[in-house]
Design a protein around this motif. Structure first.
Motif, PDB file in Angstrom:
ATOM      1  N   PHE A   3      -4.085  63.235  -8.899  1.00 26.49           N
ATOM      2  CA  PHE A   3      -3.660  61.584  -8.136  1.00 26.49           C
ATOM      3  C   PHE A   3      -2.795  60.240  -8.818  1.00 26.49           C
ATOM      4  N   SER A   4      -2.719  60.195  -7.802  1.00 30.61           N
ATOM      5  CA  SER A   4      -1.064  59.385  -8.422  1.00 30.61           C
ATOM      6  C   SER A   4      -1.071  58.360  -7.497  1.00 30.61           C
ATOM      7  N   ILE A   5      -0.110  57.394  -8.321  1.00 34.93           N
ATOM      8  CA  ILE A   5       0.279  55.620  -7.107  1.00 34.93           C
ATOM      9  C   ILE A   5       1.446  56.070  -7.320  1.00 34.93           C
ATOM     10  N   VAL A  15       5.834  55.439 -10.298  1.00 36.23           N
ATOM     11  CA  VAL A  15       5.077  56.546  -9.793  1.00 36.23           C
ATOM     12  C   VAL A  15       4.029  56.659 -11.618  1.00 36.23           C
ATOM     13  N   ALA A  16       2.758  56.552 -11.353  1.00 30.97           N
ATOM     14  CA  ALA A  16       1.687  56.925 -12.146  1.00 30.97           C
ATOM     15  C   ALA A  16       1.047  58.236 -11.809  1.00 30.97           C
ATOM     16  N   VAL A  17       0.771  59.471 -12.476  1.00 28.74           N
ATOM     17  CA  VAL A  17      -0.051  60.112 -12.241  1.00 28.74           C
ATOM     18  C   VAL A  17      -0.775  61.000 -13.199  1.00 28.74           C
ATOM     19  N   GLY A  36      13.983  53.396  -4.427  1.00 29.91           N
ATOM     20  CA  GLY A  36      12.537  54.466  -3.834  1.00 29.91           C
ATOM     21  C   GLY A  36      11.530  54.754  -4.610  1.00 29.91           C
ATOM     22  N   ALA A  37      10.876  55.294  -3.914  1.00 28.08           N
ATOM     23  CA  ALA A  37       9.809  56.566  -5.130  1.00 28.08           C
ATOM     24  C   ALA A  37       8.875  57.294  -4.428  1.00 28.08           C
ATOM     25  N   VAL A  38       8.824  58.811  -5.201  1.00 31.22           N
ATOM     26  CA  VAL A  38       8.035  59.564  -4.488  1.00 31.22           C
ATOM     27  C   VAL A  38       7.228  59.943  -4.687  1.00 31.22           C
ATOM     28  N   ALA A  39       6.124  60.808  -5.042  1.00 28.36           N
ATOM     29  CA  ALA A  39       5.300  61.164  -4.757  1.00 28.36           C
ATOM     30  C   ALA A  39       4.535  62.677  -4.893  1.00 28.36           C
ATOM     31  N   THR A  40       4.944  63.873  -4.736  1.00 28.88           N
ATOM     32  CA  THR A  40       4.625  65.022  -4.099  1.00 28.88           C
ATOM     33  C   THR A  40       3.489  65.520  -5.108  1.00 28.88           C
ATOM     34  N   LEU A 164       4.348  58.664 -16.504  1.00 28.90           N
ATOM     35  CA  LEU A 164       4.720  57.756 -15.775  1.00 28.90           C
ATOM     36  C   LEU A 164       5.798  57.433 -15.998  1.00 28.90           C
ATOM     37  N   TYR A 165       6.192  56.904 -14.579  1.00 26.21           N
ATOM     38  CA  TYR A 165       8.440  56.548 -14.650  1.00 26.21           C
ATOM     39  C   TYR A 165       8.288  55.797 -13.976  1.00 26.21           C
ATOM     40  N   VAL A 166       9.115  55.127 -14.726  1.00 25.68           N
ATOM     41  CA  VAL A 166       9.524  53.292 -13.831  1.00 25.68           C
ATOM     42  C   VAL A 166      11.340  53.542 -13.851  1.00 25.68           C
ATOM     43  N   LEU A 167      11.305  52.423 -12.829  1.00 29.53           N
ATOM     44  CA  LEU A 167      13.131  52.699 -12.752  1.00 29.53           C
ATOM     45  C   LEU A 167      13.197  50.890 -12.596  1.00 29.53           C
ATOM     46  N   SER A 168      14.461  51.055 -12.887  1.00 30.85           N
ATOM     47  CA  SER A 168      14.165  48.961 -12.355  1.00 30.85           C
ATOM     48  C   SER A 168      16.058  49.244 -13.104  1.00 30.85           C
ATOM     49  N   PRO A 169      16.883  48.246 -12.295  1.00 23.26           N
ATOM     50  CA  PRO A 169      18.643  48.195 -12.474  1.00 23.26           C
ATOM     51  C   PRO A 169      19.139  48.018 -14.207  1.00 23.26           C
ATOM     52  N   GLY A 170      19.215  48.682 -14.436  1.00 21.45           N
ATOM     53  CA  GLY A 170      20.295  48.485 -15.857  1.00 21.45           C
ATOM     54  C   GLY A 170      19.126  48.596 -17.102  1.00 21.45           C
ATOM     55  N   ALA A 171      17.963  48.725 -16.596  1.00 20.38           N
ATOM     56  CA  ALA A 171      16.714  49.164 -18.098  1.00 20.38           C
ATOM     57  C   ALA A 171      16.331  50.124 -18.895  1.00 20.38           C
ATOM     58  N   GLY A 172      17.281  50.694 -18.667  1.00 20.74           N
ATOM     59  CA  GLY A 172      17.208  51.802 -19.735  1.00 20.74           C
ATOM     60  C   GLY A 172      17.766  50.966 -21.008  1.00 20.74           C
ATOM     61  N   TYR A 173      17.243  52.447 -21.395  1.00 20.32           N
ATOM     62  CA  TYR A 173      17.932  51.471 -23.579  1.00 20.32           C
ATOM     63  C   TYR A 173      19.028  51.289 -23.491  1.00 20.32           C
TER      64      TYR A 173
END
Length: 272
Positions: A3-5, A15-17, A36-40, A164-173
């Protein structure tokens, strides 16, 4: 089996799964900042991840991305897919031969899906949790939705992994990437609970201080901090914070209460 969102919040996508499957985070999620984001999942087609993001990158809407991916896949009856783009509703697809219970729900900026679940109550609970917390950061909203699905029954075969996988511009370490959060629990009796614990530690170590909570590092407080740092065998607050992985919380002339608590009470990660 899963199950995912998939969802967006402002410029962020995630994406959380969770699944009774080893290292589900290595298979299901894909995302790109600003795209965007994809879950397969189910009989996951890993080609859906780069192909779906490529279509989103050219401006194709999520429903049309799903339609295109499914149309080109002779095994689509065994697939499940969720897609969200920069605007409008997300889209979800469940092939007719996915194992029961299987299905999904979608709305503005999100898509929830699952297969081999205890029942539709799983995706319904996830949707409710997502919609009930618009004020929360994306990572917290996704984790809460996943926990709601797990509490509602989740994968009817049991529990094993979550991600849990989240991306946002320039938000990485250090601002060096867009990966705001990439947490995986590959094999655990309570993977969703463990994932939420890791998210707390992630926020502690890699979050940024609340400007309104910062304390002036002067007078008696400055002397106390200098003494605590020296007692721990370091020559400066900066050196100690680097060893503790708290450097993101340093502000010249100020101190974050989280950093101060760590100095006073020991490794604050033990309290997360």
């Amino acid at each position: 089996m899963t199950f995912s969102i998939v969802a967006r919040s402002g410029p962020a996508f995630g994406v959380a799964v969770a699944s009774k499957f080893l290292a589900v985070g290595a298979v299901v999620p894909a995302a790109e900042a600003g795209v965007g984001a994809v879950a397969t999942q189910a009989a996951a087609n890993l080609r859906y991840r780069p192909q779906g993001l490529a279509l989103l990158r050219t401006g194709v809407q999520p429903a049309d991305v799903v339609a295109a991916l499914v149309a080109a896949d002779r095994e689509h009856a065994h697939r499940q897919l969720g897609v969200v783009g920069p605007e409008g509703p997300g889209a979800t697809f469940t092939g007719g031969e996915c194992l029961e219970w299987a299905g999904g729900r979608a709305g503005d900026g999100y898509a929830v899906q699952g297969n081999i679940l205890t029942g539709p109550e799983v995706v319904e609970a996830m949707e409710r949790a997502w919609l009930s917390s618009p004020e929360q950061p994306l990572d917290r909203r996704l984790a809460a939705a996943l926990a709601a699905g797990d509490a509602a029954g989740g994968d009817r075969r049991g529990r094993q992994s979550a991600a849990l996988y989240v991306l946002s511009p320039g938000a990485g370490y250090g601002g060096g990437s867009d990966v705001a959060c990439d947490l995986r629990v590959d094999d655990h009796p309570d993977p969703v609970g463990e994932l939420r614990r890791l998210l707390d530690v992630h926020e502690l170590l890699f979050g940024t201080p609340d400007p309104d909570a910062l304390l002036d590092l002067t007078g008696e407080l400055e002397k106390e901090v200098e003494g605590l740092v020296a007692a721990r065998g370091h020559v400066s607050l900066e050196t100690w914070a680097g060893v503790q992985n708290l450097e993101n919380r340093l502000v010249p002339g100020k101190i974050d209460p989280v950093v101060l608590a760590s100095l006073r009470n020991g490794d604050v990660r033990e309290e997360a």
